[in-house]
Design a protein around this motif. Structure first.
Motif, PDB file in Angstrom:
ATOM      1  N   ALA A  82     -31.368  -6.659  40.953  1.00 19.15           N
ATOM      2  CA  ALA A  82     -30.039  -7.573  41.063  1.00 19.15           C
ATOM      3  C   ALA A  82     -30.400  -8.691  40.415  1.00 19.15           C
ATOM      4  N   PRO A  83     -29.320  -9.359  39.626  1.00 15.09           N
ATOM      5  CA  PRO A  83     -29.504 -10.366  38.921  1.00 15.09           C
ATOM      6  C   PRO A  83     -29.742 -11.615  39.708  1.00 15.09           C
ATOM      7  N   PHE A  84     -29.464 -11.792  41.087  1.00 18.39           N
ATOM      8  CA  PHE A  84     -29.531 -13.088  42.052  1.00 18.39           C
ATOM      9  C   PHE A  84     -30.934 -13.113  42.206  1.00 18.39           C
ATOM     10  N   VAL A  85     -31.370 -12.017  42.215  1.00 14.34           N
ATOM     11  CA  VAL A  85     -33.249 -11.841  42.774  1.00 14.34           C
ATOM     12  C   VAL A  85     -33.841 -12.621  41.651  1.00 14.34           C
ATOM     13  N   GLN A  86     -33.608 -12.301  40.377  1.00 12.77           N
ATOM     14  CA  GLN A  86     -34.362 -12.908  39.166  1.00 12.77           C
ATOM     15  C   GLN A  86     -33.839 -14.152  38.909  1.00 12.77           C
ATOM     16  N   ALA A  87     -32.415 -14.638  39.147  1.00 18.11           N
ATOM     17  CA  ALA A  87     -32.076 -15.871  38.753  1.00 18.11           C
ATOM     18  C   ALA A  87     -33.095 -16.992  39.685  1.00 18.11           C
ATOM     19  N   VAL A  88     -33.274 -16.554  40.835  1.00 15.23           N
ATOM     20  CA  VAL A  88     -34.025 -17.571  41.691  1.00 15.23           C
ATOM     21  C   VAL A  88     -35.420 -17.552  41.486  1.00 15.23           C
ATOM     22  N   LYS A  89     -36.127 -16.731  40.422  1.00 14.73           N
ATOM     23  CA  LYS A  89     -37.252 -16.654  39.905  1.00 14.73           C
ATOM     24  C   LYS A  89     -37.311 -16.332  38.566  1.00 14.73           C
ATOM     25  N   PRO A  90     -36.769 -17.312  37.719  1.00 15.26           N
ATOM     26  CA  PRO A  90     -36.384 -16.983  36.254  1.00 15.26           C
ATOM     27  C   PRO A  90     -37.553 -16.644  35.342  1.00 15.26           C
ATOM     28  N   HIS A  91     -38.509 -15.970  35.507  1.00 17.86           N
ATOM     29  CA  HIS A  91     -39.358 -15.901  34.388  1.00 17.86           C
ATOM     30  C   HIS A  91     -38.854 -14.817  33.520  1.00 17.86           C
ATOM     31  N   PRO A  92     -38.762 -15.137  31.975  1.00 18.62           N
ATOM     32  CA  PRO A  92     -38.240 -14.520  31.134  1.00 18.62           C
ATOM     33  C   PRO A  92     -38.397 -12.911  31.248  1.00 18.62           C
ATOM     34  N   GLY A  93     -39.737 -12.391  31.267  1.00 21.05           N
ATOM     35  CA  GLY A  93     -40.029 -11.120  31.580  1.00 21.05           C
ATOM     36  C   GLY A  93     -39.572 -10.363  32.469  1.00 21.05           C
ATOM     37  N   GLN A  94     -39.324 -11.154  33.717  1.00 20.83           N
ATOM     38  CA  GLN A  94     -38.869 -10.466  35.069  1.00 20.83           C
ATOM     39  C   GLN A  94     -37.357 -10.162  34.797  1.00 20.83           C
ATOM     40  N   ILE A  95     -36.603 -11.270  34.339  1.00 19.23           N
ATOM     41  CA  ILE A  95     -35.292 -10.904  33.974  1.00 19.23           C
ATOM     42  C   ILE A  95     -34.981 -10.167  33.019  1.00 19.23           C
ATOM     43  N   PHE A  96     -35.693  -9.987  32.099  1.00 20.56           N
ATOM     44  CA  PHE A  96     -35.548  -8.781  30.981  1.00 20.56           C
ATOM     45  C   PHE A  96     -35.793  -7.548  31.597  1.00 20.56           C
ATOM     46  N   THR A  97     -36.978  -7.368  32.440  1.00 25.23           N
ATOM     47  CA  THR A  97     -37.271  -6.122  33.137  1.00 25.23           C
ATOM     48  C   THR A  97     -36.208  -5.420  34.033  1.00 25.23           C
ATOM     49  N   ALA A  98     -35.767  -6.540  34.814  1.00 24.25           N
ATOM     50  CA  ALA A  98     -34.477  -6.332  35.837  1.00 24.25           C
ATOM     51  C   ALA A  98     -33.394  -5.618  34.925  1.00 24.25           C
ATOM     52  N   ALA A  99     -32.892  -6.380  34.061  1.00 26.24           N
ATOM     53  CA  ALA A  99     -31.931  -6.136  33.411  1.00 26.24           C
ATOM     54  C   ALA A  99     -31.990  -4.717  32.649  1.00 26.24           C
ATOM     55  N   ALA A 100     -33.223  -4.411  32.137  1.00 22.10           N
ATOM     56  CA  ALA A 100     -33.386  -3.139  31.430  1.00 22.10           C
ATOM     57  C   ALA A 100     -33.371  -2.033  32.363  1.00 22.10           C
ATOM     58  N   MET A 101     -33.798  -2.154  33.696  1.00 22.34           N
ATOM     59  CA  MET A 101     -33.865  -1.182  34.792  1.00 22.34           C
ATOM     60  C   MET A 101     -32.308  -0.796  35.201  1.00 22.34           C
ATOM     61  N   ILE A 102     -31.500  -2.194  35.017  1.00 21.96           N
ATOM     62  CA  ILE A 102     -30.074  -1.786  35.625  1.00 21.96           C
ATOM     63  C   ILE A 102     -29.424  -0.947  34.446  1.00 21.96           C
ATOM     64  N   ASP A 103     -29.878  -1.186  33.208  1.00 19.56           N
ATOM     65  CA  ASP A 103     -29.121  -0.479  32.410  1.00 19.56           C
ATOM     66  C   ASP A 103     -29.555   0.744  32.325  1.00 19.56           C
ATOM     67  N   LEU A 104     -30.767   1.252  32.760  1.00 23.56           N
ATOM     68  CA  LEU A 104     -31.382   2.651  32.680  1.00 23.56           C
ATOM     69  C   LEU A 104     -30.740   3.499  33.792  1.00 23.56           C
ATOM     70  N   VAL A 105     -30.563   2.879  34.892  1.00 24.93           N
ATOM     71  CA  VAL A 105     -30.147   3.519  36.091  1.00 24.93           C
ATOM     72  C   VAL A 105     -28.623   3.436  36.631  1.00 24.93           C
ATOM     73  N   THR A 106     -28.097   2.540  35.943  1.00 27.70           N
ATOM     74  CA  THR A 106     -26.425   2.561  36.442  1.00 27.70           C
ATOM     75  C   THR A 106     -25.989   3.935  36.015  1.00 27.70           C
ATOM     76  N   GLY A 107     -25.196   4.319  37.153  1.00 27.81           N
ATOM     77  CA  GLY A 107     -24.397   5.655  36.854  1.00 27.81           C
ATOM     78  C   GLY A 107     -25.022   6.801  37.468  1.00 27.81           C
ATOM     79  N   SER A 108     -26.281   6.512  38.108  1.00 26.99           N
ATOM     80  CA  SER A 108     -27.228   7.695  38.538  1.00 26.99           C
ATOM     81  C   SER A 108     -26.798   8.251  40.121  1.00 26.99           C
ATOM     82  N   ALA A 109     -26.782   9.273  40.411  1.00 26.30           N
ATOM     83  CA  ALA A 109     -26.081   9.712  41.520  1.00 26.30           C
ATOM     84  C   ALA A 109     -27.542   9.506  42.444  1.00 26.30           C
ATOM     85  N   ALA A 110     -28.653   9.468  42.187  1.00 26.87           N
ATOM     86  CA  ALA A 110     -29.728   9.555  42.673  1.00 26.87           C
ATOM     87  C   ALA A 110     -30.166   7.956  43.158  1.00 26.87           C
TER      88      ALA A 110
END
Length: 388
Positions: A82-110
């Motif tokens: 979730a973006p909120f989680v990364q926003a309160v610990k805003p390391h660039p790599g952490q923000i990038f990783t979370a956003a990349a994972m959201i892009d990768l898993v959005t729309g999954s039934a699992a």
């Protein structure tokens, strides 16, 4: 030598025309200091390092894809990204990783869609995922930032004057100095190997989760496709990645601090060890390629068994996110010619050999391989990421 190649010997530089249709070579005269610059050890080890960095970004992109497939097989929650989680610990790599994972898993039934307050957690599934899933952005983030720093350092070194002496034309001064020392290259390659080892360790932990019926939310023990008879599933593959991961960790130890301190009557009393470090990076990447091939085998088997559980079909495209279907298709096709849906990737390990299937996955991870092409979107974003 290929068209457009060049080399230097006995003070003369030779160049082959990129448009020539024969094997003829014509001599080319070097400009001042070009011969030394071409032959300097820093240029050579930095060239090896540049190739290693390029390959590392390719394989790290596949690593993201493996994580996304594993997360779906393990019924992970999207709250971790979730973006909120990364926003309160805003390391660039952490923000990038979370956003990349959201892009990768959005729309999954699992994936458990719990971000934003929704709750669709299956009965019996814990509210919190295990650390390797819940802390994925926090764990992978420093790896991303570290790789970007390595990339930047090698780019600077590749475009630098690395010989001695240097000539300051504006001031008319010759400076006897130390730009030839490839310390940036050596340290960068030490760091690259370390970061790749961390990524492998993280994937290895999640592989173990998938194998254990206590933690894989209803999948067969060791991801066995055929529950009768003598089948032992993918246990041997788990053991394989589990022994490759420590080797990568071993290769990840620093070598730039292990130099002679008294060479050439103390003139060369520091040494970057950059070529050793860069060559170790090449070996690490070879191991990582094999490691990812096995991990993809596990990932394909896991999502197919999950699809059977959720949709009564072994076609994992029925449950996967749109962004991971391409990787799934490419990995499965690289492993076997068997049609998707005709049983899991490995139904009975007594009926087929694993080795040629893993070899097919390794081939798919080649520079021009189908698996790398399937993660091109992640790769481009990763290469464009800036940790500053």
């Amino acid at each position: 030598m290929t068209p457009g190649s060049s080399w230097t010997t006995r003070g003369r530089s030779w160049t082959r025309s990129p448009f020539s249709h024969d094997s003829a070579w014509s001599p080319s005269s070097s400009k001042p200091k070009e011969g030394l610059a071409l032959n300097n050890g820093t240029a050579a080890c930095t060239a090896v390092a540049a190739v290693a960095v390029n390959r590392a970004f390719d394989l790290a992109s596949v690593g993201f894809g493996v994580h996304a497939l594993y997360a779906q097989a393990l019924l992970a929650t999207d709250q971790s990204f979730a973006p909120f989680v990364q926003a309160v610990k805003p390391h660039p790599g952490q923000i990038f990783t979370a956003a990349a994972m959201i892009d990768l898993v959005t729309g999954s039934a699992a994936i458990r869609n719990e971000e934003g307050g929704a709750r669709d957690r299956p009965e019996g599934v814990l509210i919190q995922d295990r650390y390797s899933l819940r802390c994925l952005p926090q764990y992978i983030g420093p790896i991303v930032d570290g790789m970007v720093t390595v990339k930047r350092q090698i780019e600077v070194e590749s475009n630098s004057a690395s010989d001695n002496p240097l000539v300051d034309g504006e001031r008319g001064e010759i400076l006897h100095t130390g730009n030839f020392l490839a310390q940036y290259t050596g340290v960068a390659m030490d760091q690259l190997r370390y970061h790749l080892g961390l990524m492998a360790k993280h994937i290895d932990v999640q592989t173990a989760l998938l194998m254990a019926p206590e933690f894989n939310h209803g999948l067969a023990p060791s991801l066995t496709g055929h529950m009768d008879g003598m089948s032992v599933g993918l246990k041997s593959l788990q053991v394989a990645v589990n022994q490759m991961m420590p080797l990568m960790g071993f290769y990840g130890q620093s070598i730039v601090d292990r130099f002679p301190t008294h060479a050439e009557q103390f003139n060369q009393n520091v040494n970057s060890q950059a070529m050793n470090s860069a060559n170790l990076a090449r070996e690490t990447l070879d191991v990582f390629t094999h490691f990812l091939a096995v991990s993809l085998f596990v990932a394909v088997q896991a999502v197919e068994l999950r699809a059977k559980q959720m949709r009564d079909t072994y076609d994992a495209r029925e449950i996967l996110s749109p962004a991971t279907i391409g990787l799934y298709e490419a990995a499965r096709a690289a492993a076997t010619p068997k049609q998707i849906g005709d049983g899991p990737l490995m139904f009975n390990d007594m009926d087929q050999l694993v080795q040629p299937m893993v070899e097919g996955l390794i081939a798919g991870l080649d520079t021009d391989g189908s698996i790398l092409r399937s993660v091109d979107a992640v790769n481009r974003k990763l290469r464009a990421h800036d940790d500053r």
